[in-house]
Scaffold this active site. Sequence first.
Site, PDB file in Angstrom:
ATOM      1  N   CYS A  30       0.480  -0.813   0.082  1.00 64.00           N
ATOM      2  CA  CYS A  30       0.157   0.416   0.151  1.00 64.00           C
ATOM      3  C   CYS A  30       0.868   1.454  -0.072  1.00 64.00           C
ATOM      4  O   CYS A  30       0.967   2.313  -0.537  1.00 64.00           O
ATOM      5  CB  CYS A  30      -1.287  -0.002   1.261  1.00 64.00           C
ATOM      6  SG  CYS A  30       0.469  -0.347   2.263  1.00 64.00           S
ATOM      7  N   LEU A  31       1.618   1.419   1.098  1.00 61.93           N
ATOM      8  CA  LEU A  31       2.737   2.557   0.999  1.00 61.93           C
ATOM      9  C   LEU A  31       3.056   3.433  -0.829  1.00 61.93           C
ATOM     10  O   LEU A  31       3.370   4.021  -0.594  1.00 61.93           O
ATOM     11  CB  LEU A  31       3.486   3.207   2.231  1.00 61.93           C
ATOM     12  CG  LEU A  31       2.286   2.982   3.547  1.00 61.93           C
ATOM     13  CD1 LEU A  31       3.593   2.762   4.743  1.00 61.93           C
ATOM     14  CD2 LEU A  31       1.888   4.088   3.772  1.00 61.93           C
TER      15      LEU A  31
END
Length: 189
Positions: A30-31
């Site tokens: 995600c990040l």
Amino acid sequence: MNIWEAIDAAATKPFGFTRFTPGPGVGGHCLPVDPLFLSWKVQQALGVPFRFVELADDVNRHMPDYVVRRLAEALDKRRMTINGSRILLLGLTYKYNATDLRNSPSARVAELLINLGAEVRGADPNIPDGDDTKLNVPRVDASPEEITASDAVVLLMDHTRFDLAMIEKNAPYVLDCRNRLSGPNVETL
């Protein structure tokens, strides 16, 4: 300015403080990706770039390069080069005490070091055997013998299963990306 001292000072605030610490880069599913979708959506909706997200992404993507540059400088001070040095990377997952290697900055650190001629090994007690195909480095245990035989140790992720006192005692030089070690042979990121 020492970033670790600044974070410790901010932590003295009695409320409203969440500790975020620097490291060798971001990973996971995600990040490294999701904020860029937000930036794209802002550009589509408003016609202006979301510079803060783009800048953060740029910094995060280049952290492995910074780690390798700092290691090269440290070895240079010891009259050594990365080329031909035996480098041990500790903590290969992208997250503390996790088993996940997805987009881990350790893969980029290893790639850069190998391209510069280093003999790179990796140790991570959390990765199951056979689940390290993304790294392209031999896996070893973080034993006193392996630590001592290395020209430099890079602590990328400070898993609880690492014996930090043993690493401090046996490593000729440590680049600590997590601010967990101390001593004359240790330098923090």
